[in-house]
Design a protein around this motif. Structure first.
Motif, PDB file in Angstrom:
ATOM      1  N   GLY B 241      58.832  20.557  45.245  1.00  0.00           N
ATOM      2  CA  GLY B 241      57.452  20.748  45.718  1.00  0.00           C
ATOM      3  C   GLY B 241      56.744  21.845  44.940  1.00  0.00           C
ATOM      4  N   TYR B 242      57.483  22.906  44.626  1.00  0.00           N
ATOM      5  CA  TYR B 242      56.906  24.031  43.890  1.00  0.00           C
ATOM      6  C   TYR B 242      56.394  23.565  42.524  1.00  0.00           C
ATOM      7  CZ  TYR B 242      56.793  28.261  41.034  1.00  0.00           C
ATOM      8  OH  TYR B 242      56.416  29.252  40.181  1.00  0.00           O
ATOM      9  N   PHE B 243      57.214  22.784  41.832  1.00  0.00           N
ATOM     10  CA  PHE B 243      56.809  22.337  40.497  1.00  0.00           C
ATOM     11  C   PHE B 243      55.633  21.361  40.561  1.00  0.00           C
ATOM     12  CE2 PHE B 243      61.074  23.951  39.405  1.00  0.00           C
ATOM     13  CZ  PHE B 243      60.675  24.836  38.396  1.00  0.00           C
ATOM     14  N   ILE B 244      55.640  20.502  41.558  1.00  0.00           N
ATOM     15  CA  ILE B 244      54.503  19.577  41.709  1.00  0.00           C
ATOM     16  C   ILE B 244      53.228  20.379  41.976  1.00  0.00           C
ATOM     17  CG2 ILE B 244      53.495  17.781  43.182  1.00  0.00           C
ATOM     18  CD1 ILE B 244      56.274  16.648  43.579  1.00  0.00           C
ATOM     19  N   GLU B 245      53.352  21.354  42.901  1.00  0.00           N
ATOM     20  CA  GLU B 245      52.187  22.168  43.254  1.00  0.00           C
ATOM     21  C   GLU B 245      51.684  22.926  42.023  1.00  0.00           C
ATOM     22  OE1 GLU B 245      51.664  22.290  47.052  1.00  0.00           O
ATOM     23  OE2 GLU B 245      49.792  22.229  45.962  1.00  0.00           O
ATOM     24  N   TYR B 247      51.970  22.119  38.881  1.00  0.00           N
ATOM     25  CA  TYR B 247      51.325  21.206  37.933  1.00  0.00           C
ATOM     26  C   TYR B 247      49.928  20.828  38.439  1.00  0.00           C
ATOM     27  CZ  TYR B 247      50.375  17.118  35.119  1.00  0.00           C
ATOM     28  OH  TYR B 247      49.780  16.235  34.294  1.00  0.00           O
ATOM     29  N   VAL B 248      49.860  20.396  39.702  1.00  0.00           N
ATOM     30  CA  VAL B 248      48.575  19.939  40.260  1.00  0.00           C
ATOM     31  C   VAL B 248      47.577  21.094  40.299  1.00  0.00           C
ATOM     32  CG1 VAL B 248      47.445  19.043  42.339  1.00  0.00           C
ATOM     33  CG2 VAL B 248      49.649  18.114  41.620  1.00  0.00           C
ATOM     34  N   TYR B 249      48.032  22.258  40.751  1.00  0.00           N
ATOM     35  CA  TYR B 249      47.130  23.403  40.903  1.00  0.00           C
ATOM     36  C   TYR B 249      46.582  23.834  39.545  1.00  0.00           C
ATOM     37  CZ  TYR B 249      45.368  27.902  42.551  1.00  0.00           C
ATOM     38  OH  TYR B 249      44.555  28.955  42.871  1.00  0.00           O
ATOM     39  N   SER B 250      47.483  23.891  38.547  1.00  0.00           N
ATOM     40  CA  SER B 250      47.026  24.310  37.225  1.00  0.00           C
ATOM     41  C   SER B 250      46.010  23.319  36.670  1.00  0.00           C
ATOM     42  CB  SER B 250      48.212  24.399  36.252  1.00  0.00           C
ATOM     43  OG  SER B 250      49.195  25.204  36.816  1.00  0.00           O
ATOM     44  N   TYR B 251      46.245  22.034  36.938  1.00  0.00           N
ATOM     45  CA  TYR B 251      45.335  20.993  36.468  1.00  0.00           C
ATOM     46  C   TYR B 251      43.961  21.176  37.124  1.00  0.00           C
ATOM     47  CZ  TYR B 251      43.505  16.322  35.570  1.00  0.00           C
ATOM     48  OH  TYR B 251      42.728  15.280  35.182  1.00  0.00           O
ATOM     49  N   VAL B 252      43.971  21.363  38.450  1.00  0.00           N
ATOM     50  CA  VAL B 252      42.712  21.522  39.188  1.00  0.00           C
ATOM     51  C   VAL B 252      42.001  22.803  38.733  1.00  0.00           C
ATOM     52  CG1 VAL B 252      41.702  21.918  41.478  1.00  0.00           C
ATOM     53  CG2 VAL B 252      43.503  20.218  41.192  1.00  0.00           C
ATOM     54  N   THR B 253      42.778  23.879  38.555  1.00  0.00           N
ATOM     55  CA  THR B 253      42.196  25.157  38.117  1.00  0.00           C
ATOM     56  C   THR B 253      41.476  24.994  36.782  1.00  0.00           C
ATOM     57  OG1 THR B 253      44.123  26.171  39.076  1.00  0.00           O
ATOM     58  CG2 THR B 253      42.733  27.597  37.779  1.00  0.00           C
ATOM     59  N   ILE B 264      32.418  29.454  40.906  1.00  0.00           N
ATOM     60  CA  ILE B 264      33.605  29.606  41.749  1.00  0.00           C
ATOM     61  C   ILE B 264      34.726  30.247  40.955  1.00  0.00           C
ATOM     62  CG2 ILE B 264      35.443  28.311  42.914  1.00  0.00           C
ATOM     63  CD1 ILE B 264      33.315  26.302  43.718  1.00  0.00           C
ATOM     64  N   SER B 265      35.378  31.226  41.529  1.00  0.00           N
ATOM     65  CA  SER B 265      36.537  31.792  40.842  1.00  0.00           C
ATOM     66  C   SER B 265      37.789  31.386  41.599  1.00  0.00           C
ATOM     67  CB  SER B 265      36.418  33.311  40.751  1.00  0.00           C
ATOM     68  OG  SER B 265      36.620  33.885  42.001  1.00  0.00           O
ATOM     69  N   VAL B 266      38.828  31.059  40.838  1.00  0.00           N
ATOM     70  CA  VAL B 266      40.065  30.552  41.433  1.00  0.00           C
ATOM     71  C   VAL B 266      41.208  31.472  41.015  1.00  0.00           C
ATOM     72  CG1 VAL B 266      41.567  28.538  41.596  1.00  0.00           C
ATOM     73  CG2 VAL B 266      39.140  28.231  41.174  1.00  0.00           C
ATOM     74  N   TYR B 267      42.157  31.697  41.957  1.00  0.00           N
ATOM     75  CA  TYR B 267      43.336  32.503  41.598  1.00  0.00           C
ATOM     76  C   TYR B 267      44.130  31.791  40.507  1.00  0.00           C
ATOM     77  CZ  TYR B 267      43.087  35.370  45.877  1.00  0.00           C
ATOM     78  OH  TYR B 267      42.720  36.229  46.856  1.00  0.00           O
ATOM     79  N   PRO B 268      44.539  32.485  39.458  1.00  0.00           N
ATOM     80  CA  PRO B 268      45.445  31.828  38.508  1.00  0.00           C
ATOM     81  C   PRO B 268      46.796  31.589  39.196  1.00  0.00           C
ATOM     82  CG  PRO B 268      44.712  33.980  37.711  1.00  0.00           C
ATOM     83  CD  PRO B 268      44.240  33.856  39.107  1.00  0.00           C
ATOM     84  N   PHE B 269      47.490  30.510  38.817  1.00  0.00           N
ATOM     85  CA  PHE B 269      48.749  30.167  39.518  1.00  0.00           C
ATOM     86  C   PHE B 269      49.762  31.304  39.431  1.00  0.00           C
ATOM     87  CE2 PHE B 269      52.800  28.029  40.278  1.00  0.00           C
ATOM     88  CZ  PHE B 269      52.487  27.421  41.488  1.00  0.00           C
ATOM     89  N   ASP B 270      49.743  32.015  38.281  1.00  0.00           N
ATOM     90  CA  ASP B 270      50.702  33.108  38.117  1.00  0.00           C
ATOM     91  C   ASP B 270      50.582  34.164  39.217  1.00  0.00           C
ATOM     92  OD1 ASP B 270      52.083  32.147  36.074  1.00  0.00           O
ATOM     93  OD2 ASP B 270      51.207  33.417  34.495  1.00  0.00           O
ATOM     94  N   ASP B 271      49.328  34.375  39.674  1.00  0.00           N
ATOM     95  CA  ASP B 271      49.119  35.394  40.707  1.00  0.00           C
ATOM     96  C   ASP B 271      49.718  34.995  42.050  1.00  0.00           C
ATOM     97  OD1 ASP B 271      47.730  36.633  38.777  1.00  0.00           O
ATOM     98  OD2 ASP B 271      45.841  36.821  39.882  1.00  0.00           O
ATOM     99  N   ILE B 272      49.836  33.686  42.274  1.00  0.00           N
ATOM    100  CA  ILE B 272      50.247  33.257  43.613  1.00  0.00           C
ATOM    101  C   ILE B 272      51.576  32.524  43.607  1.00  0.00           C
ATOM    102  CG2 ILE B 272      47.966  33.112  44.688  1.00  0.00           C
ATOM    103  CD1 ILE B 272      47.937  30.172  43.865  1.00  0.00           C
TER     104      ILE B 272
END
Lengths: 228, 302
Positions: B241-245, B247-253, B264-272
């Motif tokens: 689930g972590y890897f899917i999230e 991938y999807v989150y980075s794509y959406v970001t 709109i500002s979005v948290y980078p995945f690395d931060d979260i």
């Protein structure tokens, strides 16, 4: 020693399955419990296995007083018994060896001892060479012998067999009964619940006959009673 | 009582997972999808909150002084302003929320922002006011502050964003309530589905459990492999689930940044990522254990 003292069992919906059983079985005895459907055989078995609690009276098995046994201690009590069922109740996805070994793993037997003892027991029940087979690869008679081996695994003093020959052909039935007698000769108490008249009459052991929740006959060297 | 070897239970759990492959697959699939959906939702909430927060950060009031006010008068106003409540202070208690901008500075700022436009405006004909930029702390008490400022002699105009601030606060709490409820409902549904999936798996193995009971297995002995199984299922689902999230989150970001990144500002995945990973592990494993324990309960009665 097994002792039933005026044991009664009523089920919650009102059925009176046992109406006052008095029965004494000494260590090393071989006893047939016979009776037709509804006579109370199954209930008697369930009480002995502590699957059900008695409603009144006293039931002693060895050092255990089953009328007072707490749920927590039930597993430890059951380790003193070896049980064989009509439908074998083997793990279908474990091999013959694993099925027998499992009973020993449950009580925390060291693996070394398991590896030594399982082949010996399989030998006792004439199953040497079948240890890697799965239950569906062997005959009904052989499956019942695996169940018997599992019942013997922890060296219990009492073996309880519930219709052990119910699902196997007559020739195999004799083999199972002979094995049970052999086990009895080794000093174990053996209780066989059955309704197979031929077998009971053939072996002429102690026969306790049940009818409508009461013992109607208890004879040593007896036959299947006409009273049941 | 003998102590059992934990490796025995782990081995049993793995064997049982392999032998009941379909059920294992179903459990992982259900938990995985719920984690990804719930996790995605949580990330959405966090980011919405972040954006609302950044709008809410503009807690400022601009105060204009009378054009005819002398330097002494302006200083007097300043002294009065810094004594008010609800003004931003640093950790030592010094007021940081009152910044004076002289009309010369204001003019200079305007000239810098739009070069050439105000060249004919000089300090002599400067129409601007001396002003104070006030940063306050609590949106809820801003109307009180506004009133107090207006009472100070020499102030001609007060600009505040009271309405905007209030509506953002209201919107934020409203949105958060809805999202939190959504998360709770999604969480409860997840646990419910997991319990049912494990119940099915336990039900399909009720014969095994009954055999265990007849050979004298204790409740712990019977349940440990199931609980370990729950933990493994939770673990596997969380990691996938972590890897899917990710991938999807980075794509959406990436999409958000390129399309509407200025709004709109979005948290980078690395931060979260650590929150996501440990959140998934925690929820996955706990759900697996709870599911096993609840599902087993009925079958463990002697």
């Amino acid at each position: 020693m097994i002792e039933f003292r005026n044991v009664k069992k009523a089920y919650p919906h009102g059925t009176m399955a046992l109406k006052g059983i008095n029965l004494h079985i000494d260590d090393g005895e071989f006893v047939f419990i016979v009776g037709h459907s509804g006579a109370g055989k199954t209930t008697l078995m369930k009480l002995l296995l502590r699957e059900e609690r008695i409603s009144s009276g006293e039931l002693l098995v060895g050092d255990y007083d089953l009328s007072k046994l707490s749920n927590f201690k039930v597993p430890f009590y059951r380790r003193e018994l070896g049980v064989v069922f009509q439908d074998f109740r083997l793990f279908p996805k474990k091999t013959v060896y694993e099925n027998v070994a499992f009973a020993m793993e449950v009580v925390g037997t060291p693996r070394k001892k398991i590896r030594r003892r399982v082949p010996a027991i399989l030998n006792t029940v004439n199953l040497a060479g079948k240890q890697d087979s799965y239950p569906n690869e062997i005959s009904g008679g052989e499956q019942q012998r695996v169940a018997l081996a599992r019942a013997l695994a922890n060296n219990p003093q009492v073996i309880i067999a519930d219709e052990p020959t119910g699902n196997i052909d007559p020739k195999m039935s004799l083999e199972i009964m002979n094995l049970l007698l052999k086990i009895n000769k080794l000093g174990k108490t053996v209780i066989v619940v059955t309704h197979e008249k031929n077998l009971v009459d053939y072996y002429q052991q102690r026969v306790v006959s049940l009818r409508d929740g009461l013992i109607v006959e208890d004879r040593i060297g007896g036959m299947f009673s006409e009273k049941v | 009582m003998r102590r059992y070897n934990i490796f025995y239970f782990i081995k049993e759990a793995f064997l049982s997972m392999v032998r009941n492959g379909v059920m294992t697959f179903a459990s992982i699939a259900v938990l995985l999808s719920l984690l990804v959906v719930t996790g995605g939702f949580a990330l959405l909430v966090v980011n919405i909150d972040k954006n609302l927060e950044s709008i809410g950060v503009m807690k400022q009031i601009v105060v204009f002084c009378d054009r005819s006010a002398s330097e002494e008068k302006v200083n007097e106003i300043y002294e009065k302003l810094i004594k008010l409540d609800n003004i931003e202070k640093d950790e030592n208690g010094n007021v940081t929320g009152v910044v004076r901008v002289t009309k010369a500075e204001a003019l200079q700022q305007m000239k810098e922002q739009s070069p050439g436009t105000y060249d004919d405006v000089t300090d002599e004909n400067n129409p601007l006011y001396d002003e104070f930029d006030i940063t306050y702390v609590d949106n809820a008490k801003v109307s009180e502050l506004d009133y107090q400022i207006r009472q100070i002699d020499g102030i001609v105009k007060v600009n505040n964003r009271l309405e905007l601030a209030t509506s953002i606060e209201n919107m934020k709490s409203g949105v958060m309530v809805i999202f939190v409820w959504f998360l709770v409902v999604l969480g409860v549904v997840s646990v419910f589905i997991i319990i049912n999936t494990i119940k099915l798996s336990v039900f399909s193995r009720r014969n095994e459990i009954s055999i265990m009971r007849y050979v004298g297995a204790t409740g712990t002995f019977i349940s440990l492999p199931f609980i370990i199984e729950g933990i493994i299922i939770g673990l596997v689902s969380s990691v996938i689930g972590y890897f899917i999230e990710m991938y999807v989150y980075s794509y959406v970001t990436k999409m958000v940044d390129s399309e509407i990144g200025q709004i709109i500002s979005v948290y980078p995945f690395d931060d979260i990522k650590l929150y996501v990973l440990f959140g998934f592990l925690g929820v996955g494993i706990v759900t697996g254990i709870i599911g096993s324990v609840i599902s087993l309960g009925r079958y463990l009665k002697q």
